[in-house]
Write a protein that holds these residues in place. Structure first.
Motif, PDB file in Angstrom:
ATOM      1  N   ALA A  14      -0.288  -2.163  13.114  1.00  0.00           N
ATOM      2  CA  ALA A  14       0.465  -3.408  13.190  1.00  0.00           C
ATOM      3  C   ALA A  14       1.794  -3.258  12.468  1.00  0.00           C
ATOM      4  O   ALA A  14       1.981  -2.330  11.671  1.00  0.00           O
ATOM      5  CB  ALA A  14      -0.339  -4.545  12.573  1.00  0.00           C
ATOM      6  N   SER A  15       2.681  -4.186  12.717  1.00  0.00           N
ATOM      7  CA  SER A  15       3.973  -4.168  12.042  1.00  0.00           C
ATOM      8  C   SER A  15       3.775  -4.330  10.536  1.00  0.00           C
ATOM      9  O   SER A  15       2.980  -5.159  10.096  1.00  0.00           O
ATOM     10  CB  SER A  15       4.826  -5.311  12.599  1.00  0.00           C
ATOM     11  N   GLY A  16       4.452  -3.532   9.752  1.00  0.00           N
ATOM     12  CA  GLY A  16       4.351  -3.619   8.301  1.00  0.00           C
ATOM     13  C   GLY A  16       3.230  -2.776   7.718  1.00  0.00           C
ATOM     14  O   GLY A  16       3.001  -2.799   6.512  1.00  0.00           O
ATOM     15  N   SER A  17       2.535  -1.990   8.576  1.00  0.00           N
ATOM     16  CA  SER A  17       1.395  -1.219   8.068  1.00  0.00           C
ATOM     17  C   SER A  17       1.823   0.086   7.392  1.00  0.00           C
ATOM     18  O   SER A  17       0.995   0.767   6.795  1.00  0.00           O
ATOM     19  CB  SER A  17       0.413  -0.932   9.206  1.00  0.00           C
ATOM     20  N   GLY A  18       3.095   0.424   7.461  1.00  0.00           N
ATOM     21  CA  GLY A  18       3.585   1.605   6.750  1.00  0.00           C
ATOM     22  C   GLY A  18       3.898   2.793   7.644  1.00  0.00           C
ATOM     23  O   GLY A  18       4.161   3.890   7.151  1.00  0.00           O
ATOM     24  N   LYS A  19       3.919   2.584   8.945  1.00  0.00           N
ATOM     25  CA  LYS A  19       4.144   3.695   9.881  1.00  0.00           C
ATOM     26  C   LYS A  19       5.508   4.339   9.667  1.00  0.00           C
ATOM     27  O   LYS A  19       5.626   5.558   9.545  1.00  0.00           O
ATOM     28  CB  LYS A  19       4.054   3.192  11.334  1.00  0.00           C
ATOM     29  N   SER A  20       6.553   3.477   9.640  1.00  0.00           N
ATOM     30  CA  SER A  20       7.908   4.018   9.501  1.00  0.00           C
ATOM     31  C   SER A  20       8.086   4.707   8.153  1.00  0.00           C
ATOM     32  O   SER A  20       8.737   5.756   8.070  1.00  0.00           O
ATOM     33  CB  SER A  20       8.947   2.901   9.637  1.00  0.00           C
ATOM     34  N   THR A  21       7.518   4.098   7.127  1.00  0.00           N
ATOM     35  CA  THR A  21       7.637   4.690   5.799  1.00  0.00           C
ATOM     36  C   THR A  21       7.049   6.102   5.791  1.00  0.00           C
ATOM     37  O   THR A  21       7.670   7.049   5.284  1.00  0.00           O
ATOM     38  CB  THR A  21       6.925   3.814   4.755  1.00  0.00           C
ATOM     39  N   TYR A  79       8.075   0.198  -2.913  1.00  0.00           N
ATOM     40  CA  TYR A  79       9.443  -0.344  -2.901  1.00  0.00           C
ATOM     41  C   TYR A  79       9.551  -1.443  -3.941  1.00  0.00           C
ATOM     42  O   TYR A  79       8.620  -2.225  -4.113  1.00  0.00           O
ATOM     43  CB  TYR A  79       9.791  -0.938  -1.527  1.00  0.00           C
ATOM     44  N   VAL A 107       6.394  -3.599  -3.544  1.00  0.00           N
ATOM     45  CA  VAL A 107       5.782  -3.543  -2.211  1.00  0.00           C
ATOM     46  C   VAL A 107       5.137  -2.170  -2.047  1.00  0.00           C
ATOM     47  O   VAL A 107       5.811  -1.152  -2.103  1.00  0.00           O
ATOM     48  CB  VAL A 107       6.835  -3.774  -1.111  1.00  0.00           C
ATOM     49  N   ALA A 158       4.014   0.228   0.220  1.00  0.00           N
ATOM     50  CA  ALA A 158       4.118   0.542   1.647  1.00  0.00           C
ATOM     51  C   ALA A 158       3.091   1.606   2.042  1.00  0.00           C
ATOM     52  O   ALA A 158       2.525   1.565   3.123  1.00  0.00           O
ATOM     53  CB  ALA A 158       5.527   1.009   1.980  1.00  0.00           C
ATOM     54  N   VAL A 188      11.426  -4.733  -4.781  1.00  0.00           N
ATOM     55  CA  VAL A 188      12.342  -5.758  -4.285  1.00  0.00           C
ATOM     56  C   VAL A 188      12.443  -6.821  -5.371  1.00  0.00           C
ATOM     57  O   VAL A 188      11.571  -7.669  -5.509  1.00  0.00           O
ATOM     58  CB  VAL A 188      11.849  -6.377  -2.964  1.00  0.00           C
ATOM     59  N   ARG A 212      19.620   2.317   7.994  1.00  0.00           N
ATOM     60  CA  ARG A 212      19.128   0.950   8.177  1.00  0.00           C
ATOM     61  C   ARG A 212      20.247  -0.065   8.091  1.00  0.00           C
ATOM     62  O   ARG A 212      20.045  -1.230   8.407  1.00  0.00           O
ATOM     63  CB  ARG A 212      18.109   0.619   7.064  1.00  0.00           C
TER      64      ARG A 212
HETATM   65  N1  LIG Z   1      13.606  -0.460   2.110  1.00  0.00           N
HETATM   66  C1  LIG Z   1      12.549  -1.275   1.867  1.00  0.00           C
HETATM   67  N2  LIG Z   1      12.582  -2.095   0.803  1.00  0.00           N
HETATM   68  C2  LIG Z   1      11.540  -2.892   0.548  1.00  0.00           C
HETATM   69  N3  LIG Z   1      10.439  -2.949   1.275  1.00  0.00           N
HETATM   70  C3  LIG Z   1      10.339  -2.168   2.364  1.00  0.00           C
HETATM   71  C4  LIG Z   1      11.412  -1.289   2.718  1.00  0.00           C
HETATM   72  N4  LIG Z   1      11.034  -0.621   3.817  1.00  0.00           N
HETATM   73  C5  LIG Z   1       9.809  -1.059   4.161  1.00  0.00           C
HETATM   74  N5  LIG Z   1       9.393  -1.987   3.280  1.00  0.00           N
HETATM   75  C6  LIG Z   1       8.085  -2.655   3.299  1.00  0.00           C
HETATM   76  O1  LIG Z   1       7.078  -1.677   3.354  1.00  0.00           O
HETATM   77  C7  LIG Z   1       6.065  -2.081   4.239  1.00  0.00           C
HETATM   78  C8  LIG Z   1       5.877  -1.053   5.323  1.00  0.00           C
HETATM   79  O2  LIG Z   1       7.019  -1.027   6.160  1.00  0.00           O
HETATM   80  P1  LIG Z   1       7.212  -0.050   7.410  1.00  0.00           P
HETATM   81  O3  LIG Z   1       6.822   1.310   6.983  1.00  0.00           O
HETATM   82  O4  LIG Z   1       8.578  -0.244   7.933  1.00  0.00           O
HETATM   83  O5  LIG Z   1       6.160  -0.652   8.421  1.00  0.00           O
HETATM   84  P2  LIG Z   1       6.016  -0.394   9.991  1.00  0.00           P
HETATM   85  O6  LIG Z   1       6.953   0.643  10.399  1.00  0.00           O
HETATM   86  O7  LIG Z   1       4.593  -0.006  10.156  1.00  0.00           O
HETATM   87  O8  LIG Z   1       6.307  -1.702  10.648  1.00  0.00           O
HETATM   88  C9  LIG Z   1       6.463  -3.444   4.776  1.00  0.00           C
HETATM   89  O9  LIG Z   1       5.774  -4.431   4.024  1.00  0.00           O
HETATM   90  C10 LIG Z   1       7.922  -3.508   4.530  1.00  0.00           C
HETATM   91  O10 LIG Z   1       8.311  -4.841   4.268  1.00  0.00           O
END
Ligand SMILES: Nc1ncnc2c1ncn2[C@@H]1O[C@H](COP(=O)(O)OP(=O)(O)O)[C@@H](O)[C@H]1O
Ligand SMILES: [Mg+2]
Lengths: 250, 406
Positions: free
Chosen positions: A42-49, A14, A21, A23, A16, B404
């Motif tokens: 953990a939060s921020g580990s890239g699961k959602s991505t 990503y 970043v 991910a 920013v 989002r």
């Molecule tokens: N749209 C975005 N723009 C910039 N950074 C992002 C975006 N989405 C996620 N990130 C970054 O990518 C990393 C992984 O995020 P995410 O996959 O949401 O983590 P999780 O779901 O494990 O908490 C984080 O550091 C988050 O800040």
């Protein structure tokens, strides 16, 4: 047997402002048909991505992704939309139902975009999907008239209605109390028992115990991949909880 | 693309789910379309009335009235303003060859008493030719003759409004009335003429011999106007020249000096009036059109807000398989449906307003099919035009960004 999901060297960066970043930093994953997999970390580990890439909601920066033997990485925007419609059912943490719209209409929504008319009778299919998640008696309620657990079950019914190859859920129990969470997990277990492939993201150890395989992530990498030999039955947990509650009441 | 009927259904659903927002969106179009149709209708209504007046007045009519003039750069004083006399009228009558009828006009006003009632009205002293010039008729009784003019006979012919107010249902012929204390005998009643273009009641009048009015009521040497009719429509301008020449000689105006009177024909006067009303129509229409455009911008505003407000909905639709084009079509259809239904309601509204104005006021509204079709088409176009930008914005969103969106 060919895997349903085959991911190789997937990265996602990503931007920013000036900052990059990372991910996802090269993820490999293969999921067979009929699996029930949870992604932990953990939060921020890239699961959602990772989940969004698998769900064709987001495009990876590099790497290859095959879904049902289709090379998804080379597809157009419209083809992406069609893949989402035909092969993927997505369940979100925040339910994402259309407000002021009945449960039935919400569940019918994916069929509205069923271009190839794979499902012949949309109304009937939507009713059936609501029955599968145990909400046959709440069809005409709008989201504001439903509890969190019920809303999430409507969302699951919506994810099921187009007969997808995979069911994806990003922290589906994140907004629910522990008892309702177990209820929702029992729905997923039941669906998986009927042969549906399920992937879900969670950061709760308890929730992952109901799945058959746990993938641990950290900093955009897969850290550990672990099979669960004997998953906990959510239904049994639920019955146990009910007995405990009855005992406490006496 | 999906079936249009399905998308249309989705648009209707979304409009019905947000009734208040939809109504507010359409309001600009409703008012705009309604205003355009009514304004233009009022304009063409008054134009129609002027046209009617031309035909009821006799298009051969020429009017002579005094005008202020300066001779040799020096004003001859206020007394010189009104310089038309009975002699001028007689000179035209005797000398002009292209003139058929001539009538001096002496204007007065005052209280009329009769049958125990009184009424304020205008009294016009005219000559027997007057009815021919104005294409007016006697409904009952008779009009006065040249002999009555010469003998300054105290006889009067009443308009129907005066009859109603003084005599009611009583037959006025042969009755006595007093105009400013002078007794007159009623010898006739005029045909009903109705209102003129300015909404003035033309039947609220008493006609009497010009000489009688001059000697008994005004007491002045000068008369107010001379009405003349040309022998034919084609000879009007030559008759005007002839009248001008006669009056210049009567008034002893030297070569190169300005006239102290004006000669105008009725067509020119009504043309002037209808030109004024045409400009009014255009102006009113333009003002109303601006409100229509403002209504369109209102639609765009609401659609933009709606896109922002419904970003999550767009995300949800995309996550279950909607293509960008499906979203574009849905939003475009929504704004077109809103503006078209707004246009239809606006048309109904304008018909209602026209009905009310025509029934209960003096304003005459003539709604034409042309302007209805035009403003309706315009409303639809505005819907597409102002709906496109927000719709495209919605369609271009990335599904995950839309989901989002907070
Ligand atoms: N749209 C975005 N723009 C910039 N950074 C992002 C975006 N989405 C996620 N990130 C970054 O990518 C990393 C992984 O995020 P995410 O996959 O949401 O983590 P999780 O779901 O494990 O908490 C984080 O550091 C988050 O800040
Ligand atoms: Mg997350």
């Amino acid at each position: 047997m060919k895997p349903v999901i085959s991911i190789k060297e997937i990265t996602k960066i990503y931007h920013v402002g000036e900052i990059q970043v990372h991910a996802l930093r090269g993820v490999d994953l293969a999921v067979q048909s009929g699996e029930f997999l949870s992604i932990m970390g953990a939060s921020g580990s890239g699961k959602s991505t990772l989940m969004n890439v698998i769900g064709c909601l987001d495009v990876p920066t590099s790497g290859s992704y095959h879904l049902d033997d289709i090379d998804v990485s080379s597809l157009s925007r419209d083809a992406y939309a069609d893949i989402r419609n035909e092969k993927i059912g997505f369940v979100f943490q925040g339910f994402n139902l259309l407000p002021r719209t009945s449960a039935l209409e919400n569940v019918e929504l994916p069929l509205f975009y069923d271009r190839r008319h794979r499902i012949k009778n949309p109304q009937h299919a939507a009713r059936e999907a609501l029955e599968r998640v145990g909400l046959a008696d709440r069809m005409h309620h709008v989201p504001s008239q439903l509890s969190g657990g019920q809303q999430q079950r409507v969302a699951i019914a919506r994810a099921l209605v187009n007969q997808p190859s995979i069911l994806l859920a990003d922290e589906p129990t994140g907004n629910l109390d522990s008892r309702t969470s177990i209820e929702v997990m029992s729905v997923f277990q039941e669906l998986n028992g009927q042969g549906i492939t399920v992937l879900l993201v969670t950061h709760e150890e308890d929730i992952s115990q109901y799945t058959k395989r746990i993938v641990y992530m950290r900093d955009g990498h897969i850290l550990r991949d672990q099979k669960i030999e004997k998953p906990v039955s959510a239904r049994q947990d639920l019955e146990k909880k009910m007995e405990e509650a009855d005992a406490a009441a006496l | 693309m999906l079936q249009l009927s399905n998308l249309l259904k989705a648009s209707f659903k979304s409009i019905m789910k947000n009734r208040m927002r939809s109504l507010l969106t359409s309001l600009g179009i409703i008012i705009g379309v309604g205003a355009v149709i009514v304004m233009v209708g009022i304009g063409s209504g008054s134009q129609k009335r002027i046209a009617q007046e031309i035909s009821s007045m006799g298009s051969n009519m020429i009017v002579v009235f005094p005008s202020f003039s300066q001779r040799g750069g020096v004003s001859r004083g206020a007394g010189s303003f009104n310089r038309l006399t009975m002699d001028d009228a007689d000179a035209i009558r005797e000398e002009a060859t292209l003139v058929e009828h001539v009538s001096a006009i002496v204007m007065s006003a005052g209280q009329v008493i009769g049958n125990g009632n009184n009424w304020n009205t205008s009294i016009q002293g005219v000559d027997p030719d007057y009815l021919n010039i104005r294409m007016w008729n006697i409904a009952s009784g008779e009009f006065f003759s040249d002999r009555d003019i010469r003998s300054r006979k105290k006889v009067a012919v009443l308009g129907v409004t005066v009859v109603e107010n003084i005599f009611g249902d009583l037959d006025p012929i042969g009755q006595k009335i007093r105009i400013r204390n002078t007794p007159f005998r009623v010898i006739g009643v005029l045909e009903e003429k109705g209102q003129d273009a300015r909404g003035q009641d033309q039947d609220d009048i008493i006609l009497a011999p010009s000489t009688t009015v001059q000697s008994r009521l005004t007491g002045e040497r000068y008369i107010n106007m001379i009405n003349v009719s040309a022998v034919s429509l084609e000879s009007i301008s030559r008759a005007q020249e002839e009248v001008t020449a006669i009056l210049r000689r009567q008034h002893k105006i030297d070569y190169g000096q300005e006239n102290d009177f004006m000669v105008a024909n009725q067509t020119a006067i009504t043309e002037m009036a209808s030109e004024t009303s045409r400009i009014m129509t255009t102006l009113l229409g333009a003002v109303a059109a601006v409100s229509l455009v403002v209504g369109g911008i209102g639609i765009m505003n609401i659609m933009l807000v709606s896109v922002t407000e419904r970003t999550r909905e767009i995300g949800i639709r995309m996550s279950v398989g909607a293509r960008g084009r499906d979203i574009l079509t849905q939003f475009l259809l929504e704004s077109v449906v809103l503006s078209i239904s707004g246009g239809l309601i606006g048309i109904l509204l304008s018909i209602g307003i026209a009905f009310i104005l025509n029934t209960w006021t003096d304003i005459h509204v003539a709604i034409g099919t042309g302007i209805v079709l035009l403003s309706f088409t315009f409303a639809g176009t505005i819907g597409i035009f102002f709906g496109f930008y927000p719709a495209r914005k919605a369609a271009g969103l990335n599904p995950i960004d839309a989901l989002r969106y907070e």
